[in-house]
Motif scaffolding. Sequence first.
Motif, PDB file in Angstrom:
ATOM      1  N   TYR A 105      11.082  -7.577  24.468  1.00 17.91           N
ATOM      2  CA  TYR A 105      11.031  -8.876  23.797  1.00 17.91           C
ATOM      3  C   TYR A 105      10.794  -9.948  24.838  1.00 17.91           C
ATOM      4  O   TYR A 105      11.364  -9.910  25.925  1.00 17.91           O
ATOM      5  N   GLN A 106       9.948 -10.923  24.491  1.00 17.48           N
ATOM      6  CA  GLN A 106       9.711 -12.084  25.337  1.00 17.48           C
ATOM      7  C   GLN A 106       9.731 -13.317  24.458  1.00 17.48           C
ATOM      8  O   GLN A 106       9.189 -13.299  23.342  1.00 17.48           O
ATOM      9  N   ASP A 160      15.012  -5.527  29.878  1.00 11.78           N
ATOM     10  CA  ASP A 160      14.499  -6.780  29.325  1.00 11.78           C
ATOM     11  C   ASP A 160      14.236  -7.820  30.394  1.00 11.78           C
ATOM     12  O   ASP A 160      13.697  -8.863  30.123  1.00 11.78           O
TER      13      ASP A 160
END
Length: 161
Positions: A105-106, A160
Amino acid sequence: MKTIKFLSIALLTLGLSSCRNSDTPEDVHEHEEVNKIKITYTDTATKVAKEAVFQTGSLVSKDAISLVNGQSYDVNVSFYHNHDGKDEDLTPEVITDKDEHFLLYQFAGVEVDLVRAEDDTQRSDGKKLGLQTKWTVKSAPKTGAIVGVQLMHKSTVTSDV
């Protein structure tokens, strides 16, 4: 309280690569292409659930994701393949082959603390797959924020950061 609308989501899907030389056997496993991604997000305070559906190849959904500053959301991601006009849920395959997958996820234009949920699928290396996460919104503009969701296949990246 500010409401944040994510107007677009960069959807990068299954990245598959294979070697093709005379010493390497050809990959004969049929990989189904992800055509649709569904994000279900539930406000942890109000328990109200909403969905946003994205067709791959399109960075914009008709369903904007609306989040409120200071609120937390339980988020679930599902993957689909259209076969003969019907959506086939590929999420169980991703879970079955959990050691071959990882979701990244960004966030851009928004500050979100993301934690992989306790009940998220755990890989054999101890890492959580990322299909179930919790987002706590810290700050963001009213519109224009972006979240990127990337399903990694056979990736060595499992962080992440």
